[in-house]
Design a protein around this motif. Structure first.
Motif, PDB file in Angstrom:
ATOM      1  N   PHE A   1       0.827  -1.205   0.000  1.00  0.00           N
ATOM      2  CA  PHE A   1       0.000   0.000   0.000  1.00  0.00           C
ATOM      3  C   PHE A   1       0.868   1.265   0.000  1.00  0.00           C
ATOM      4  CE2 PHE A   1      -4.157  -1.852   1.968  1.00  0.00           C
ATOM      5  CZ  PHE A   1      -4.444  -2.438   0.750  1.00  0.00           C
ATOM      6  N   ALA A   2       2.039   1.179   0.618  1.00  0.00           N
ATOM      7  CA  ALA A   2       2.936   2.338   0.640  1.00  0.00           C
ATOM      8  C   ALA A   2       3.364   2.761  -0.759  1.00  0.00           C
ATOM      9  CB  ALA A   2       4.164   2.032   1.497  1.00  0.00           C
ATOM     10  N   GLU A   3       3.274   1.847  -1.728  1.00  0.00           N
ATOM     11  CA  GLU A   3       3.671   2.145  -3.104  1.00  0.00           C
ATOM     12  C   GLU A   3       2.542   2.769  -3.918  1.00  0.00           C
ATOM     13  OE1 GLU A   3       6.734   1.620  -4.060  1.00  0.00           O
ATOM     14  OE2 GLU A   3       7.362   0.559  -2.233  1.00  0.00           O
TER      15      GLU A   3
ATOM     16  N   VAL B   1      -0.154   4.939  -8.707  1.00  0.00           N
ATOM     17  CA  VAL B   1      -1.201   5.767  -9.307  1.00  0.00           C
ATOM     18  C   VAL B   1      -0.627   6.668 -10.397  1.00  0.00           C
ATOM     19  CG1 VAL B   1      -2.814   7.654  -8.824  1.00  0.00           C
ATOM     20  CG2 VAL B   1      -2.722   5.661  -7.312  1.00  0.00           C
ATOM     21  N   LYS B   2       0.582   7.132 -10.212  1.00  0.00           N
ATOM     22  CA  LYS B   2       1.219   7.955 -11.249  1.00  0.00           C
ATOM     23  C   LYS B   2       1.500   7.132 -12.502  1.00  0.00           C
ATOM     24  CE  LYS B   2       3.438  11.342  -8.199  1.00  0.00           C
ATOM     25  NZ  LYS B   2       4.738  11.887  -7.714  1.00  0.00           N
ATOM     26  N   THR B   3       1.954   5.902 -12.315  1.00  0.00           N
ATOM     27  CA  THR B   3       2.272   5.043 -13.460  1.00  0.00           C
ATOM     28  C   THR B   3       1.016   4.476 -14.095  1.00  0.00           C
ATOM     29  OG1 THR B   3       4.363   4.436 -12.407  1.00  0.00           O
ATOM     30  CG2 THR B   3       3.602   3.023 -14.201  1.00  0.00           C
TER      31      THR B   3
ATOM     32  N   PRO C   1      -7.930   3.227 -12.474  1.00  0.00           N
ATOM     33  CA  PRO C   1      -8.167   2.412 -11.275  1.00  0.00           C
ATOM     34  C   PRO C   1      -8.224   0.914 -11.557  1.00  0.00           C
ATOM     35  CG  PRO C   1      -9.605   4.327 -11.272  1.00  0.00           C
ATOM     36  CD  PRO C   1      -8.934   4.303 -12.618  1.00  0.00           C
ATOM     37  N   ILE C   2      -8.717   0.527 -12.723  1.00  0.00           N
ATOM     38  CA  ILE C   2      -8.791  -0.903 -13.034  1.00  0.00           C
ATOM     39  C   ILE C   2      -7.391  -1.483 -13.247  1.00  0.00           C
ATOM     40  CG2 ILE C   2      -9.539  -2.568 -14.794  1.00  0.00           C
ATOM     41  CD1 ILE C   2     -12.172  -1.106 -14.906  1.00  0.00           C
ATOM     42  N   GLU C   3      -6.497  -0.711 -13.860  1.00  0.00           N
ATOM     43  CA  GLU C   3      -5.112  -1.170 -13.998  1.00  0.00           C
ATOM     44  C   GLU C   3      -4.459  -1.323 -12.620  1.00  0.00           C
ATOM     45  OE1 GLU C   3      -3.354  -1.658 -17.383  1.00  0.00           O
ATOM     46  OE2 GLU C   3      -5.493  -2.139 -17.352  1.00  0.00           O
ATOM     47  N   GLN C   4      -4.794  -0.437 -11.697  1.00  0.00           N
ATOM     48  CA  GLN C   4      -4.267  -0.557 -10.336  1.00  0.00           C
ATOM     49  C   GLN C   4      -4.748  -1.864  -9.689  1.00  0.00           C
ATOM     50  OE1 GLN C   4      -5.718   3.031  -8.431  1.00  0.00           O
ATOM     51  NE2 GLN C   4      -4.943   4.295 -10.105  1.00  0.00           N
ATOM     52  N   MET C   5      -6.022  -2.183  -9.896  1.00  0.00           N
ATOM     53  CA  MET C   5      -6.556  -3.434  -9.357  1.00  0.00           C
ATOM     54  C   MET C   5      -5.841  -4.636  -9.960  1.00  0.00           C
ATOM     55  SD  MET C   5     -10.647  -2.579  -9.369  1.00  0.00           S
ATOM     56  CE  MET C   5     -11.360  -1.312  -8.317  1.00  0.00           C
TER      57      MET C   5
ATOM     58  N   ARG D   1      10.099  -2.230  -7.759  1.00  0.00           N
ATOM     59  CA  ARG D   1      11.394  -1.689  -7.326  1.00  0.00           C
ATOM     60  C   ARG D   1      12.260  -1.260  -8.497  1.00  0.00           C
ATOM     61  NH1 ARG D   1      11.335  -6.287  -3.840  1.00  0.00           N
ATOM     62  NH2 ARG D   1      12.792  -7.311  -5.265  1.00  0.00           N
ATOM     63  N   SER D   2      11.973  -1.774  -9.681  1.00  0.00           N
ATOM     64  CA  SER D   2      12.859  -1.549 -10.831  1.00  0.00           C
ATOM     65  C   SER D   2      12.856  -0.116 -11.327  1.00  0.00           C
ATOM     66  CB  SER D   2      12.443  -2.473 -11.982  1.00  0.00           C
ATOM     67  OG  SER D   2      11.223  -2.020 -12.575  1.00  0.00           O
ATOM     68  N   GLY D   3      11.811   0.641 -11.033  1.00  0.00           N
ATOM     69  CA  GLY D   3      11.701   1.994 -11.559  1.00  0.00           C
ATOM     70  C   GLY D   3      11.156   2.042 -12.974  1.00  0.00           C
ATOM     71  N   ASP D   4      10.897   0.881 -13.567  1.00  0.00           N
ATOM     72  CA  ASP D   4      10.344   0.816 -14.925  1.00  0.00           C
ATOM     73  C   ASP D   4       9.325  -0.309 -14.966  1.00  0.00           C
ATOM     74  OD1 ASP D   4       9.884   1.266 -17.586  1.00  0.00           O
ATOM     75  OD2 ASP D   4      11.794   0.441 -18.292  1.00  0.00           O
ATOM     76  N   LEU D   5       8.258  -0.130 -14.203  1.00  0.00           N
ATOM     77  CA  LEU D   5       7.269  -1.180 -13.965  1.00  0.00           C
ATOM     78  C   LEU D   5       6.760  -1.813 -15.247  1.00  0.00           C
ATOM     79  CD1 LEU D   5       5.126  -2.747 -12.286  1.00  0.00           C
ATOM     80  CD2 LEU D   5       3.701  -0.701 -12.417  1.00  0.00           C
TER      81      LEU D   5
END
Length: 354
Positions: A254-256, A261-263, A267-271, A289-293
């Motif tokens: 959740f901390a991420e 949300v920026k990437t 909302p469906i992609e977040q799910m 963690r990669s910085g290039d999800l």
């Protein structure tokens, strides 16, 4: 005898198809693809009828009664995709399930409705299940409170509640305290195993003091449900199973959410991404963690197998032959989850009217 029947059915299907498509005689590959689909469709109908008959006559069901049914459905979608690859003219109309038409013939929608009905019967909660009168609100409230306890700002904590509701739909289509017709391990509203449930409970205890400070009413509800579930399989108490499921697999991520949300502003992609934490947790954490999800690739055969076992790159020879995929491709292939997440968004709008 059965082989001759399948061959005859395939020949009839090709006879009916060819004039409309304007093609000449089918190629051997087309004939093979058509025969494979007709066979898979026949097997799907057969196992559906068998399970329905067993249920209606109250016969004992086999262990994991949903597994053969699930594999039959996978075979239907897979062989239809192979057929439309070989004969693009077979691609038909859109279907109500949101499955790409190249993978699914809308004419068999009633069979999938029957499939869902039978699974609902086989996975009905046990008589001892401790239901909640507000199951959807519970999920949102717990996800939001956990995110607040992890230090998220209100808007990001709200996103955590919405994502949690998506997970509830992804795991059980929004049904509380269900069993699992394909597993003897995973049960409950968020489908956890015993060790996952215990791990989630332990993690919850570590933040319970913070929860009590920021949301006394929710903490009081938690005390009530904890007492009610004592001495039972806590996975069949909706509140404790959702709480411990979120704590076990998702709370640390959740901390991420602000970066996610920026990437992924949709909302469906977040799910989808948080569902991947359930399916392939280690690669998903590595991708974050990669910085290039979106461009992070997975190629481990075991990971690809886990994806296929969860209906991602699972259908047709071309998809199943994939040896690697980026997270952008994985998210795009999660179309069987989209309908569930669409339902979650509708329900969330009812719970959190603006």
């Amino acid at each position: 005898m059965r082989t001759r029947c399948y061959a005859a059915a395939a020949a009839l299907a090709l006879f009916l198809i060819t004039p409309a498509s304007g093609q000449g005689a089918p190629t051997p590959a087309q004939s093979e693809a058509s025969a494979a689909y007709e066979h898979a469709l026949g097997e799907f109908k057969s196992i559906l009828a068998e399970r329905r008959r067993q249920i209606e006559t109250k016969q004992p069901l086999p262990n994991l009664p949903g597994q053969a049914l699930y594999l039959a459905r996978v075979a239907v979608i897979s062989t239809y995709k192979d057929l439309t690859d070989a004969m693009p003219s077979r691609i038909g109309q859109p279907n109500k399930f949101g499955i790409p038409p190249a993978y699914f013939d809308a004419a068999i929608e009633p069979l999938v409705d029957e499939y869902a009905d039978i699974f609902e019967i086989m996975e009905a909660p046990p008589a001892s299940a401790q239901n909640s009168p507000t199951p959807f609100k519970d999920v949102v409230d717990l996800g939001t409170a956990i995110a607040r306890a992890k230090g998220l700002a209100p808007a990001d904590a709200e996103a955590a509640g919405r994502i949690s509701l998506g997970l509830f739909y992804a795991e059980t289509n929004g049904k509380q305290n269900v069993r699992n017709a394909r597993s003897n391990t995973y049960m409950g509203s968020l489908q956890t195993g015993p060790s996952e449930d215990r791990n989630g409970q332990r993690k919850w205890e570590a933040i319970k003091g913070t929860i009590a400070a920021i949301d006394p009413a929710l903490n009081a509800r938690d005390d009530k449900e904890e007492a009610r579930s004592r001495g039972t399989d806590r996975r069949f108490n909706h509140w404790t199973n959702v709480r411990d499921g979120l704590m076990n697999a998702h709370a640390e991520l959740f901390a991420e959410i602000p970066a996610i949300v920026k990437t992924l502003p949709d909302p469906i992609e977040q799910m989808k991404l948080f569902e991947l934490i359930q399916i392939i947790p280690t690669p998903t954490r590595a991708a974050l963690r990669s910085g290039d999800l979106l461009n992070y690739r997975v190629s481990n055969p075991t990971i690809m197998k886990h994806l296929r076992n969860n209906s991602i790159f699972a259908f047709g020879k071309v998809d199943r032959a994939r040896s690697s995929a980026s997270f952008r491709e994985i998210l795009g292939a999660m179309w069987l989850f989209k309908r569930k997440f669409d339902k979650a968004m509708v329900k969330y709008a009812e719970i959190r009217p603006r």
